[in-house]
Design an enzyme around this catalytic site. Sequence first.
Site, PDB file in Angstrom:
ATOM      1  CG  HIS A  64      -2.213   0.919   1.398  1.00  0.00           C
ATOM      2  ND1 HIS A  64      -2.950   1.243   0.548  1.00  0.00           N
ATOM      3  CD2 HIS A  64      -1.736   2.691   1.686  1.00  0.00           C
ATOM      4  CE1 HIS A  64      -3.390   2.783   0.980  1.00  0.00           C
ATOM      5  NE2 HIS A  64      -2.464   3.373   1.378  1.00  0.00           N
TER       6      HIS A  64
ATOM      7  CG  HIS B 223      -5.107   3.342  -8.969  1.00  0.00           C
ATOM      8  ND1 HIS B 223      -5.797   4.247  -7.778  1.00  0.00           N
ATOM      9  CD2 HIS B 223      -5.906   3.855  -9.941  1.00  0.00           C
ATOM     10  CE1 HIS B 223      -6.399   5.071  -7.939  1.00  0.00           C
ATOM     11  NE2 HIS B 223      -6.392   4.633  -9.609  1.00  0.00           N
TER      12      HIS B 223
END
Length: 110
Positions: free
Chosen positions: A44, A96
Amino acid sequence: MCVFCEIIDGKIPSQKVYEDENILAFKDINPVAPVHIIVVPKHHIESMNGITESNSALVAAIFEKIPQIAKSQGIDSYRVISNCGADAGQSVMHLHFHIIGGVELGEKII
């Protein structure tokens, strides 16, 4: 936990198109083009602003794989987009990259 972390952990189903120990790529559930793939690091990182010297190798690995992922979807012409922050349209706070193609996109981005 963020939605992309849940997809990575298998808690939310996705249409995977590529996966290795560091990267997951899957089809976007609301595609804007015939090919719309989301590529995420499995570790993450909140956004582009969270890229550091210690995690930048993950981003490099993603960019090394993007051509292979695009080719696996039948395209060799595509756009790669990453939104950074709410004002830029980042709706999931997990770094992303969108691979978008399969149609002529033109020169304008917005």
